[in-house]
Design a protein around this motif. Structure first.
Motif, PDB file in Angstrom:
ATOM      1  N   MET A  48       0.838  -1.206   0.000  1.00  0.00           N
ATOM      2  CA  MET A  48       0.000   0.000   0.000  1.00  0.00           C
ATOM      3  C   MET A  48       0.871   1.254   0.000  1.00  0.00           C
ATOM      4  O   MET A  48       0.610   2.206  -0.738  1.00  0.00           O
ATOM      5  CB  MET A  48      -0.907   0.042   1.233  1.00  0.00           C
ATOM      6  N   LEU A  49       1.883   1.242   0.864  1.00  0.00           N
ATOM      7  CA  LEU A  49       2.711   2.445   1.008  1.00  0.00           C
ATOM      8  C   LEU A  49       3.489   2.743  -0.269  1.00  0.00           C
ATOM      9  O   LEU A  49       3.750   3.901  -0.592  1.00  0.00           O
ATOM     10  CB  LEU A  49       3.677   2.284   2.190  1.00  0.00           C
ATOM     11  N   GLY A  54       3.171   6.163  -2.707  1.00  0.00           N
ATOM     12  CA  GLY A  54       4.303   6.533  -3.541  1.00  0.00           C
ATOM     13  C   GLY A  54       5.663   6.504  -2.865  1.00  0.00           C
ATOM     14  O   GLY A  54       6.628   7.084  -3.364  1.00  0.00           O
ATOM     15  N   LEU A  55       5.747   5.804  -1.748  1.00  0.00           N
ATOM     16  CA  LEU A  55       7.058   5.699  -1.089  1.00  0.00           C
ATOM     17  C   LEU A  55       7.907   4.652  -1.803  1.00  0.00           C
ATOM     18  O   LEU A  55       7.396   3.808  -2.542  1.00  0.00           O
ATOM     19  CB  LEU A  55       6.873   5.279   0.373  1.00  0.00           C
ATOM     20  N   THR A  56       9.209   4.716  -1.573  1.00  0.00           N
ATOM     21  CA  THR A  56      10.062   3.640  -2.065  1.00  0.00           C
ATOM     22  C   THR A  56      10.044   2.522  -1.034  1.00  0.00           C
ATOM     23  O   THR A  56       9.567   2.712   0.093  1.00  0.00           O
ATOM     24  CB  THR A  56      11.517   4.110  -2.224  1.00  0.00           C
ATOM     25  N   PHE A  57      10.590   1.370  -1.405  1.00  0.00           N
ATOM     26  CA  PHE A  57      10.671   0.253  -0.462  1.00  0.00           C
ATOM     27  C   PHE A  57      11.372   0.696   0.823  1.00  0.00           C
ATOM     28  O   PHE A  57      10.913   0.407   1.925  1.00  0.00           O
ATOM     29  CB  PHE A  57      11.427  -0.908  -1.106  1.00  0.00           C
ATOM     30  N   TRP A  58      12.463   1.429   0.656  1.00  0.00           N
ATOM     31  CA  TRP A  58      13.260   1.829   1.831  1.00  0.00           C
ATOM     32  C   TRP A  58      12.554   2.888   2.653  1.00  0.00           C
ATOM     33  O   TRP A  58      12.694   2.911   3.880  1.00  0.00           O
ATOM     34  CB  TRP A  58      14.639   2.323   1.401  1.00  0.00           C
ATOM     35  N   GLY A  59      11.794   3.747   1.984  1.00  0.00           N
ATOM     36  CA  GLY A  59      11.026   4.745   2.719  1.00  0.00           C
ATOM     37  C   GLY A  59       9.898   4.092   3.496  1.00  0.00           C
ATOM     38  O   GLY A  59       9.555   4.519   4.608  1.00  0.00           O
ATOM     39  N   ALA A  60       9.329   3.052   2.908  1.00  0.00           N
ATOM     40  CA  ALA A  60       8.187   2.392   3.534  1.00  0.00           C
ATOM     41  C   ALA A  60       8.609   1.452   4.659  1.00  0.00           C
ATOM     42  O   ALA A  60       7.868   1.267   5.627  1.00  0.00           O
ATOM     43  CB  ALA A  60       7.402   1.608   2.479  1.00  0.00           C
ATOM     44  N   LEU A  61       9.809   0.877   4.525  1.00  0.00           N
ATOM     45  CA  LEU A  61      10.201  -0.199   5.450  1.00  0.00           C
ATOM     46  C   LEU A  61      10.084   0.155   6.943  1.00  0.00           C
ATOM     47  O   LEU A  61       9.486  -0.613   7.699  1.00  0.00           O
ATOM     48  CB  LEU A  61      11.618  -0.684   5.123  1.00  0.00           C
ATOM     49  N   PRO A  62      10.609   1.326   7.375  1.00  0.00           N
ATOM     50  CA  PRO A  62      10.471   1.635   8.801  1.00  0.00           C
ATOM     51  C   PRO A  62       9.006   1.702   9.229  1.00  0.00           C
ATOM     52  O   PRO A  62       8.652   1.227  10.316  1.00  0.00           O
ATOM     53  CB  PRO A  62      11.126   3.014   8.938  1.00  0.00           C
ATOM     54  N   LEU A  63       8.152   2.269   8.347  1.00  0.00           N
ATOM     55  CA  LEU A  63       6.730   2.352   8.666  1.00  0.00           C
ATOM     56  C   LEU A  63       6.109   0.954   8.732  1.00  0.00           C
ATOM     57  O   LEU A  63       5.290   0.668   9.606  1.00  0.00           O
ATOM     58  CB  LEU A  63       5.999   3.191   7.617  1.00  0.00           C
ATOM     59  N   VAL A  64       6.536   0.104   7.802  1.00  0.00           N
ATOM     60  CA  VAL A  64       6.015  -1.265   7.764  1.00  0.00           C
ATOM     61  C   VAL A  64       6.346  -1.985   9.077  1.00  0.00           C
ATOM     62  O   VAL A  64       5.482  -2.616   9.694  1.00  0.00           O
ATOM     63  CB  VAL A  64       6.625  -2.031   6.571  1.00  0.00           C
ATOM     64  N   LEU A  65       7.599  -1.844   9.507  1.00  0.00           N
ATOM     65  CA  LEU A  65       8.007  -2.523  10.741  1.00  0.00           C
ATOM     66  C   LEU A  65       7.253  -1.962  11.936  1.00  0.00           C
ATOM     67  O   LEU A  65       6.860  -2.696  12.848  1.00  0.00           O
ATOM     68  CB  LEU A  65       9.526  -2.391  10.943  1.00  0.00           C
ATOM     69  N   LEU A  66       7.037  -0.643  11.904  1.00  0.00           N
ATOM     70  CA  LEU A  66       6.302  -0.002  12.990  1.00  0.00           C
ATOM     71  C   LEU A  66       4.856  -0.501  13.027  1.00  0.00           C
ATOM     72  O   LEU A  66       4.311  -0.810  14.094  1.00  0.00           O
ATOM     73  CB  LEU A  66       6.338   1.521  12.805  1.00  0.00           C
ATOM     74  N   ILE A  67       4.242  -0.578  11.848  1.00  0.00           N
ATOM     75  CA  ILE A  67       2.857  -1.059  11.771  1.00  0.00           C
ATOM     76  C   ILE A  67       2.780  -2.494  12.294  1.00  0.00           C
ATOM     77  O   ILE A  67       1.894  -2.839  13.085  1.00  0.00           O
ATOM     78  CB  ILE A  67       2.335  -0.977  10.314  1.00  0.00           C
ATOM     79  N   ILE A 114      -3.368  -6.752  -4.630  1.00  0.00           N
ATOM     80  CA  ILE A 114      -2.666  -5.536  -5.024  1.00  0.00           C
ATOM     81  C   ILE A 114      -1.560  -5.911  -6.007  1.00  0.00           C
ATOM     82  O   ILE A 114      -0.740  -6.789  -5.723  1.00  0.00           O
ATOM     83  CB  ILE A 114      -2.050  -4.832  -3.800  1.00  0.00           C
ATOM     84  N   GLY A 115      -1.592  -5.247  -7.158  1.00  0.00           N
ATOM     85  CA  GLY A 115      -0.567  -5.527  -8.156  1.00  0.00           C
ATOM     86  C   GLY A 115       0.314  -4.310  -8.371  1.00  0.00           C
ATOM     87  O   GLY A 115       0.135  -3.264  -7.717  1.00  0.00           O
ATOM     88  N   GLY A 116       1.259  -4.450  -9.264  1.00  0.00           N
ATOM     89  CA  GLY A 116       2.121  -3.334  -9.619  1.00  0.00           C
ATOM     90  C   GLY A 116       3.017  -2.856  -8.498  1.00  0.00           C
ATOM     91  O   GLY A 116       3.394  -1.685  -8.442  1.00  0.00           O
ATOM     92  N   ILE A 117       3.359  -3.754  -7.620  1.00  0.00           N
ATOM     93  CA  ILE A 117       4.253  -3.376  -6.518  1.00  0.00           C
ATOM     94  C   ILE A 117       5.661  -3.197  -7.110  1.00  0.00           C
ATOM     95  O   ILE A 117       6.147  -4.076  -7.819  1.00  0.00           O
ATOM     96  CB  ILE A 117       4.261  -4.464  -5.421  1.00  0.00           C
TER      97      ILE A 117
END
Lengths: 298, 259
Positions: A48-49, A54-67, A114-117
């Protein structure tokens, strides 16, 4: 070659998740049959992120771990107040609920998934599968390092104490809920990490990827390799990752074989392949002729 | 005897009911610092329930537990441990998979990182804490067993380990639940000396004991429970000649014969 790389990527992702499950099941002694839910939470969060926000994988990762950590905490808090078989059922319930949320809410793409990841970039370089494997192995090594380190911390020791005897642990000043919850959150964060890697590897995810059978196969990896051992979950992931590839014709019977394997392990080698009195360790000891004392079940 | 103002534990009208069963019913007693109080009574008298209410396992149905002037009703077991109440269990509860040394490090660590989240991610493998654990093991005579798995110890050593772990909390109040049962004569004498030593350090010791000889020689005072109620309280000699107590233990009509 590419085929092997793909198999290795899947195995290392599953090994990360299995290591996380091992912290919950092996170190803290709390059964969880809903680990795939947190694997899915990581995957969906990263998907989703990156696709919607529109985040990159690295931008999203900290948020993902937090979630993953926050949801692990919120879902763990009520669950860890019940024990053993009740906990098993509660965690199964969590798995089904989370899967249903992905499957039935439009926000998560319902049955279409969800596609287009996007693929992962490192220093502007788009990772091909070989490089992705390298990244997965890096995260796997990091996971193993953190797990090893955890067994050396006070939080880890209190988890062992709770696993060994909850009544005694609480009379010794250890809050069982706190110990279990810390293990649960660490486990779910690793599941979230594995989920994020998985999402960016397959690049299309749907709810079915994170169902109850996935939880069972993760549990099988931990039990097969050895609950509470450092390398057990990795060994379990490698064996259970390679077996279906070698026995392609038997793919339809996979769940049956996993269940059979679980039963045989629990009956004959409850400690797993790397467990304390397993034939592997006995053989190893025979070869080296020295006592390899496992400390605190590590 | 210590003066009354030196009260460490006061149990006030304590009742613990399980549905209709009054396991402990309106029991009151006080303990001073450095006192050894024996809690005795026939099977099912409510001794262990009383222990569990004091150590936070059960919340009192009625009445109060007051530790050092502070009411502790509703404090969970790990909270009571933090307040300096160490206990052993009648049925030993070792951490079977951990070494004897690590068994003692658990309570030492609990005290060390309590209330400090970050510190709980520090290492427990430091020499200082291992030395501290070994000192305690030496006190109870288990030092030579430090590296063995706790699950491999015989009962006598498991009872010592229970005491060692409770001591690691640096307790103000030590609750010993049948720490002498299953021991040989020589071991009983050793543990008796150990308990006296602990008391000499100012720790109040509340002990449940079935072995009358031990209970009577070790205790400064005894409280007798029967069917959840307090039957008698006083010096060991007075209590052992109390006709009510003899009747509770031996039944009616026997009191004359024993006295």
């Amino acid at each position: 070659m590419d085929y092997l790389v793909n198999v290795a990527i899947v195995i290392s992702i599953q090994a990360i998740a299995a290591c996380g499950l091992n912290v919950i099941v092996g170190y803290a002694g709390q059964i969880s049959l809903g680990h795939a839910a947190f694997f899915g939470i990581g995957a969906y969060a990263s998907a989703m992120l990156t696709t919607k926000a529109g985040l990159t994988f690295w931008g999203a990762l900290p948020l993902v771990l937090l979630i993953a950590a926050i949801l692990g905490f919120l879902l763990g808090l009520p669950s860890l107040r019940v024990k053993e078989d009740f906990l098993a059922i509660t965690t199964i319930g969590i798995n089904f609920i989370v899967e249903a949320v992905f499957l039935y809410t439009p926000f998560f793409g319902k049955a279409l998934g969800i596609g287009g990841i996007p693929r992962i970039y490192v220093f502007g370089q788009r990772l091909n599968n070989q490089m992705l494997l390298g990244l997965c192995l890096f995260f796997l090594a990091l996971t193993l390092l953190i797990c090893w380190r955890f067994t050396r911390t006070w939080a880890g020791l209190s988890c062992f104490a709770v696993r060994e005897n909850e009544t005694a642990a609480s009379s010794m000043g250890i809050s069982p809920v706190r110990a279990k919850l810390s293990a649960f959150v660490i486990g779910t964060v690793f599941a979230g990490l594995a989920g994020a890697l998985y999402a960016h590897y397959v690049r299309f995810i749907s709810a079915g990827d994170f169902g109850f059978p996935v939880s069972i196969s993760m549990m099988s990896m931990v039990v097969l390799g050895g609950m509470g051992t450092l390398w057990g979950p990795l060994l379990g992931a490698v064996i259970l990752g390679i077996l279906p590839e070698v026995f392609r014709p038997l793919i339809d019977y996979r769940m049956f074989l996993y269940s059979l394997l679980l039963l045989l392990m629990i009956r004959f080698q409850p400690g797993g392949l790397l467990g304390e009195h397993s034939f592997v360790r006995t053989a190893f000891r025979g070869l080296t002729g020295k006592e390899k004392g496992g400390v605190a079940g590590v | 005897m210590s003066p009354v103002s030196d009260v460490i534990l006061s149990v006030k009208n304590l009742s613990v009911h399980f549905g209709g069963l009054k396991a402990v019913d309106d029991v009151s007693f006080e303990m001073s610092r450095g006192e050894i109080l024996g809690l005795i009574g026939p099977n099912g008298a409510g001794k262990t329930t009383c222990f569990n209410a004091i150590s936070g396992v059960y919340n009192p149905t009625l009445g109060d537990v007051v530790l050092d002037g502070r009411r502790t009703n509703g404090t969970p077991p790990h909270g009571m441990a933090a307040l300096g109440v160490g206990r052993t269990f009648q049925i030993v509860h070792p951490f079977t998979g951990l070494s004897v040394r690590d068994n003692v490090i658990v309570p030492l660590g609990g005290a060390r990182y309590r209330g400090n989240f970050l510190r709980s991610f520090g290492s427990w493998r430091d020499k200082k804490i291992a030395a501290e654990a070994e000192k305690i093991l030496d006190t109870v005579g288990l030092l030579d067993q430090a590296d063995r798995k706790a699950g491999l110890l015989p009962i006598g050593n498991l009872r010592r380990l229970e005491i060692a772990r409770a001591l690691a909390l640096r307790p103000r109040l030590l609750l010993l639940d049948e720490s002498f049962s299953g021991l040989r004569h020589a071991e009983i004498a050793q543990i008796e000396a150990l308990v006296r030593g602990i008391r000499a350090g100012g720790v109040a010791v509340l002990l449940i004991e079935h072995n009358m000889k031990v209970a009577m020689t070790l205790s400064d005072r005894v409280v007798v429970l029967d069917h959840g109620r307090k039957l008698a309280e006083g010096l060991p000699d007075d209590v052992s000649s109390n006709p009510d107590v003899i009747e509770a233990y031996l039944g009616k009509g026997e009191s004359g014969r024993v006295a």
